[in-house]
Design a protein around this motif. Structure first.
Motif, short mmCIF file in Angstrom:
data_model
loop_
_atom_site.label_atom_id
_atom_site.label_comp_id
_atom_site.label_asym_id
_atom_site.label_seq_id
_atom_site.Cartn_x
_atom_site.Cartn_y
_atom_site.Cartn_z
N LEU A 1 -49.78 -13.48 -28.69
CA LEU A 1 -48.72 -12.46 -28.57
C LEU A 1 -47.61 -12.87 -27.62
O LEU A 1 -46.49 -12.37 -27.74
CB LEU A 1 -49.33 -11.12 -28.15
CG LEU A 1 -50.27 -10.49 -29.18
CD1 LEU A 1 -50.85 -9.19 -28.64
CD2 LEU A 1 -49.56 -10.26 -30.51
N ASN B 1 -45.27 -14.86 -29.96
CA ASN B 1 -44.87 -14.17 -31.19
C ASN B 1 -44.47 -12.74 -30.85
O ASN B 1 -45.07 -12.13 -29.96
CB ASN B 1 -46.04 -14.13 -32.19
CG ASN B 1 -46.41 -15.49 -32.71
OD1 ASN B 1 -45.71 -16.06 -33.53
ND2 ASN B 1 -47.51 -16.04 -32.21
N GLU B 2 -43.50 -12.23 -31.54
CA GLU B 2 -43.07 -10.85 -31.31
C GLU B 2 -44.22 -9.88 -31.55
O GLU B 2 -44.40 -8.90 -30.84
CB GLU B 2 -41.88 -10.51 -32.20
CG GLU B 2 -41.28 -9.15 -31.95
CD GLU B 2 -40.06 -8.88 -32.82
OE1 GLU B 2 -39.75 -7.69 -33.00
OE2 GLU B 2 -39.43 -9.83 -33.31
N TYR B 3 -45.01 -10.17 -32.58
CA TYR B 3 -46.19 -9.37 -32.90
C TYR B 3 -47.14 -10.22 -33.74
O TYR B 3 -46.76 -11.28 -34.24
CB TYR B 3 -45.83 -8.08 -33.64
CG TYR B 3 -45.16 -8.31 -34.97
CD1 TYR B 3 -45.92 -8.49 -36.12
CD2 TYR B 3 -43.78 -8.37 -35.09
CE1 TYR B 3 -45.32 -8.73 -37.34
CE2 TYR B 3 -43.17 -8.60 -36.30
CZ TYR B 3 -43.94 -8.78 -37.43
OH TYR B 3 -43.35 -9.02 -38.64
N SER C 1 -48.50 -6.02 -30.24
CA SER C 1 -47.48 -6.72 -29.45
C SER C 1 -47.76 -6.48 -27.97
O SER C 1 -48.49 -5.54 -27.61
CB SER C 1 -46.07 -6.23 -29.83
OG SER C 1 -45.96 -4.84 -29.67
N THR C 2 -47.19 -7.32 -27.14
CA THR C 2 -47.43 -7.18 -25.70
C THR C 2 -46.51 -6.10 -25.14
O THR C 2 -45.44 -5.84 -25.66
CB THR C 2 -47.15 -8.49 -24.95
OG1 THR C 2 -45.81 -8.90 -25.20
CG2 THR C 2 -48.12 -9.58 -25.34
N LYS D 1 -44.52 -4.81 -21.51
CA LYS D 1 -43.90 -5.47 -20.36
C LYS D 1 -44.96 -5.76 -19.29
O LYS D 1 -45.02 -6.86 -18.75
CB LYS D 1 -42.79 -4.58 -19.78
CG LYS D 1 -42.02 -5.23 -18.66
CD LYS D 1 -40.88 -4.35 -18.18
CE LYS D 1 -40.13 -5.04 -17.05
NZ LYS D 1 -39.01 -4.23 -16.56
N ARG E 1 -47.16 -8.70 -20.33
CA ARG E 1 -46.50 -10.00 -20.16
C ARG E 1 -46.50 -10.42 -18.70
O ARG E 1 -46.78 -11.57 -18.37
CB ARG E 1 -45.07 -9.94 -20.70
CG ARG E 1 -45.00 -9.71 -22.20
CD ARG E 1 -43.58 -9.74 -22.74
NE ARG E 1 -43.08 -11.09 -22.91
CZ ARG E 1 -43.42 -11.90 -23.91
NH1 ARG E 1 -44.28 -11.51 -24.81
NH2 ARG E 1 -42.90 -13.10 -24.00
#
Length: 97
Positions: free
Chosen positions: A23, A26-28, A74-75, A77, A80
């Motif tokens: 993730l 990649n965006e998702y 998806s991640t 904030k 990340r």
């Protein structure tokens, strides 16, 4: 400060580490993509994604494509930031002599 302070226990398992690694670049990714890339079973992948979702490191989006259900991740904030801290801590640990 200890060299292992920023090692995140949530990323100890290879499946969760793999999910976050995929993730981060990649965006998702959808459930089937993660399952194939990580060689995980349905139940194993589901439990690890739930743990990451509970910690608010990933978001889950459920939808239908045609008549088929599709779950993608998806991640966040926070996810990340925490994953980057974890990787930096591992790099410091590895480079420590």
């Amino acid at each position: 400060m200890s060299i292992i302070n920023n090692i995140n226990k949530l990323f100890d398992h290879r499946i969760r580490l793999g999910i976050m690694s995929v993730l981060m670049v990649n965006e998702y990714a959808d459930f089937n993509m993660l399952k194939e890339l990580l060689g995980a079973t349905d139940g194993n992948l589901a439990s690890h994604t739930k743990a990451l979702e509970k910690a608010e490191y990933i978001t889950v989006e459920k939808q239908f494509i045609g008549r088929k259900p599709n779950t993608r991740y998806s991640t966040t904030k926070l996810g990340r930031i925490e994953f980057k801290k974890h990787i930096n801590a591992l790099e410091k640990l590895i480079n420590k002599q």
